[in-house]
Write a protein that holds these residues in place. Sequence first.
Motif, mmCIF file in Angstrom:
data_model
loop_
_atom_site.group_PDB
_atom_site.id
_atom_site.type_symbol
_atom_site.label_atom_id
_atom_site.label_comp_id
_atom_site.label_asym_id
_atom_site.label_seq_id
_atom_site.Cartn_x
_atom_site.Cartn_y
_atom_site.Cartn_z
ATOM 1 N N GLN A 130 0.808 -1.224 0.000
ATOM 2 C CA GLN A 130 0.000 0.000 0.000
ATOM 3 C C GLN A 130 0.843 1.277 0.000
ATOM 4 N N VAL A 131 2.071 1.169 0.459
ATOM 5 C CA VAL A 131 2.964 2.327 0.496
ATOM 6 C C VAL A 131 4.270 1.958 -0.183
ATOM 7 N N ASN A 132 4.654 2.766 -1.148
ATOM 8 C CA ASN A 132 5.910 2.554 -1.861
ATOM 9 C C ASN A 132 6.854 3.695 -1.499
ATOM 10 N N ALA A 133 7.981 3.358 -0.906
ATOM 11 C CA ALA A 133 8.899 4.394 -0.410
ATOM 12 C C ALA A 133 9.364 5.308 -1.529
ATOM 13 N N GLU A 134 9.571 4.744 -2.728
ATOM 14 C CA GLU A 134 10.015 5.572 -3.859
ATOM 15 C C GLU A 134 8.942 6.591 -4.230
#
Length: 244
Positions: free
Chosen positions: A60-64
């Motif tokens: 659900q969360v992509n650091a990039e």
Amino acid sequence: MAKLNQIVAVEKGEKARALAEETALHREVQKTPLLSGISRTYKPKDDEGDSLPSEKTLVQVNAEEVLEKLGKTLTNLFDVTLTKENANTKATADVVVDGKTIFKSAPVTYLLFLEKQLINLRTFVAKLPVLDPSETWTKDSNTGAWQTEPTQTVKTKKVPKNWVKAEATDRHPAQVEIFHEDVIQGTWTTVKFSGALPQTRVDTLTERVDALIRAVKFAREEANNTDVDDTKAAKAVFDYLLAK
């Protein structure tokens, strides 16, 4: 073309917005479960085995992507601040009091500093000690202090005295009362000294500080009315930082 005071107002809003969004993104990227995904499928060892549904959890969360959002969030703030600081180097105004130029081409950042200092100075001046108005004061040229005219007061001493109420007779002794009488012993000469200021001097200083504060405020507004050129540098910053 915008004015410097408009850019200053915009920067305040950009700072608040950027701080809120940066905080939210920081919290989001710290949520480890949202960064994780999984896919599981089950295959029985033979046709008679149980069939179980597959399991799948998406990332659900992509650091990039968070970094890209942060770059977009900070880009406006970086550019607005650069535009303001560039304008501050050019924004100047004269400080004029009663038609007299106190100093020329004061930078707006210095005018902001000066205004704050003058407000503090006014508080200081307003609390200066003043001479007692019930006295008449003259300046002592030798000491630089103020002094009053000499005043004289007498020093007295109570001296016992005898008062014969009735003279002695053959039958009765004299009737005598003792009382005390104030007898002058000497004279005090008093001169008061003071390092305080006349009220008129304090009033004059206060009026001058007030006039200078008004002049600095006017100059600051004039300097803040300077036209500014839109300046951008944030893209280069984040192109470098986020390069893959």
